[in-house]
Design a protein around this motif. Structure first.
Motif, PDB file in Angstrom:
ATOM      1  N   UNK A  30      32.780  35.567  43.691  1.00 26.01           N
ATOM      2  CA  UNK A  30      32.509  36.950  43.307  1.00 26.01           C
ATOM      3  C   UNK A  30      32.685  37.077  41.793  1.00 26.01           C
ATOM      4  N   UNK A  31      31.628  37.469  41.105  1.00 24.52           N
ATOM      5  CA  UNK A  31      31.682  37.625  39.652  1.00 24.52           C
ATOM      6  C   UNK A  31      31.780  39.102  39.263  1.00 24.52           C
ATOM      7  N   UNK A  32      31.141  39.973  40.051  1.00 23.15           N
ATOM      8  CA  UNK A  32      31.245  41.411  39.789  1.00 23.15           C
ATOM      9  C   UNK A  32      31.251  42.163  41.108  1.00 23.15           C
ATOM     10  N   UNK A  33      31.873  43.352  41.093  1.00 22.51           N
ATOM     11  CA  UNK A  33      32.018  44.161  42.303  1.00 22.51           C
ATOM     12  C   UNK A  33      31.865  45.634  41.954  1.00 22.51           C
ATOM     13  N   UNK A  34      31.312  46.383  42.912  1.00 22.42           N
ATOM     14  CA  UNK A  34      31.132  47.824  42.737  1.00 22.42           C
ATOM     15  C   UNK A  34      31.661  48.531  43.982  1.00 22.42           C
TER      16      UNK A  34
END
Length: 391
Positions: A30-34
């Motif tokens: 996981x590199x980015x999460x929203x």
């Protein structure tokens, strides 16, 4: 190693996606999460998966998140991810250079802009957001082709069809069979449906899902939305898409080919299977979990969908009219489901609100993204006025 942007990490699909990542740590990251509004759960996920960038619905929630990470988890400036907010932040998370695939699991139209931006940046999309294709399939599918990206379905039915399609080409399809559990009310009369409570509707017989999609399953609108998605995903006309009720949810969908063969994808009702298939495609690494035991299955039965559950009819009508009508149908359904969950309307009034919105809309042919978002806003406003008059 595949780098992932997860849009909607705190929802049902999002949390199960993180389970899949955890079980495939050597190949997925996981590199980015929203996330939307669930600050405590989002903070917990961030500490566990160490994304570089994160984003929340608005600046207020982002400030709460930063406080939570600093005060509860003792993160300092070096260990803290970059925290963003709002639509610009969501798009930034979805278009980071190192991202390989975006998991689109946000509920509602908020997922449209980031998915389009990600496609334009050459990112593959693992799609769990129905609204993307229902309202903007005419925009999304040409972009997918233009930018040479993969659009991999996460919905169990479309994933099942995609898996079956490894046996033949799109031009060889005779029929697509979308299976449905039928929901909890498949045998209810019209009078019985008038007395359905929120608790009744949230009691799905087979699947554990978020509230909105569980209500969509109960009204059968989810199957109507899936028909529209299938037409876009598999480039087929609506007359080729059939819905069959398979109450045990063992067969997730089927493809009938022009030589008479029918391919079916069978498995236990576990959303982690289609999630992992999308993230690891075309490989199928081992996954623990329950298996189908055919020695315990005496039969697999099929039924026709109930005509009292009008979701399929309304969605098909919207798609056949075309243009902005699918946006109206989808937005009206979102509005009506929220009103039902808040106990402002009855179960059968969900259909009433959708029909009212569709009957009072002047169609825009081939709507742009801005048109789609404007139509959504106007539909909500129209239904606000209609509900006020009813009350």
């Amino acid at each position: 190693m595949r780098s992932i942007c997860l849009l909607g990490s705190t929802g049902s699909i999002g949390t199960q996606t993180l389970e899949v990542v955890l079980n495939n740590q050597e190949e997925l990251a996981i590199v980015s999460m929203v996330a939307g509004t669930n600050v405590p759960l989002f903070a917990e996920q961030i500490v566990k998966f160490h994304p570089k960038k994160v984003c929340m619905k608005n600046a207020e929630y982002s400030r709460e998140l930063e406080d939570e990470l600093r005060d509860r988890y003792k993160l300092n400036s070096e260990s803290m991810p970059e925290i963003l907010s709002g639509m610009d932040g969501i798009i930034e998370c979805a278009t980071m250079e190192e991202i390989d695939i975006v998991v689109a699991a946000m509920v509602g139209m908020i997922g449209l802009r980031p998915v389009i931006s990600a496609i334009e940046k050459g990112k593959d999309i693992a799609l769990a957001n129905k609204e993307t294709l229902v309202t903007a399939g005419h925009l999304i599918m040409p972009l997918v082709k233009e930018h040479g990206v993969k659009l991999l379905p996460i919905d169990s039915e479309h994933s099942a069809i995609f898996q079956c399609m490894q046996s033949g080409g799109y031009d060889e399809i005779e029929s697509l069979y979308l299976t449905a559990s039928g929901g909890p009310f498949r045998h209810y009369s019209k009078d019985e449906l008038k007395n359905v409570t929120v608790k009744d509707a949230l009691n799905h017989p087979n699947w554990s899902m978020g509230k909105k999609i569980t209500i969509d399953s109960a009204t059968m609108i989810n199957k109507g939305l899936e028909i529209i998605e299938a037409c876009h995903l598999f480039r087929c006309s609506i007359d080729k898409v059939k819905v069959v009720v398979q109450p045990k949810s063992l067969i997730h969908s089927m493809v009938g080919f022009q030589d008479g063969a029918i391919m079916a994808q069978i498995g236990t009702p576990d959303m982690k299977v289609p999630i992992q298939y999308a993230l690891m495609y075309p490989r199928r690494p081992r996954m623990s979990g329950e298996r189908v035991d055919f020695s315990k299955i005496s039969s697999i039965s099929f039924e026709e969908p109930s005509e009292n559950l009008k979701g399929i009819m309304l969605a098909k009508k919207a798609f056949e009219i075309g243009g902005s009508m699918t946006t109206v149908m989808n937005a009206a359904n979102e509005y009506a489901v929220a009103a039902f969950l808040d106990e402002k309307i009855s179960f059968v009034e969900i259909y009433e609100l959708i029909e009212y919105a569709m009957d009072n809309h002047l169609v825009t042919e081939n709507p742009s993204l801005d048109d789609i978002l404007l139509v959504e806003k106007e539909t909500y406003e129209k239904l606000d006025s209609y509900l006020q008059r009813k009350i």
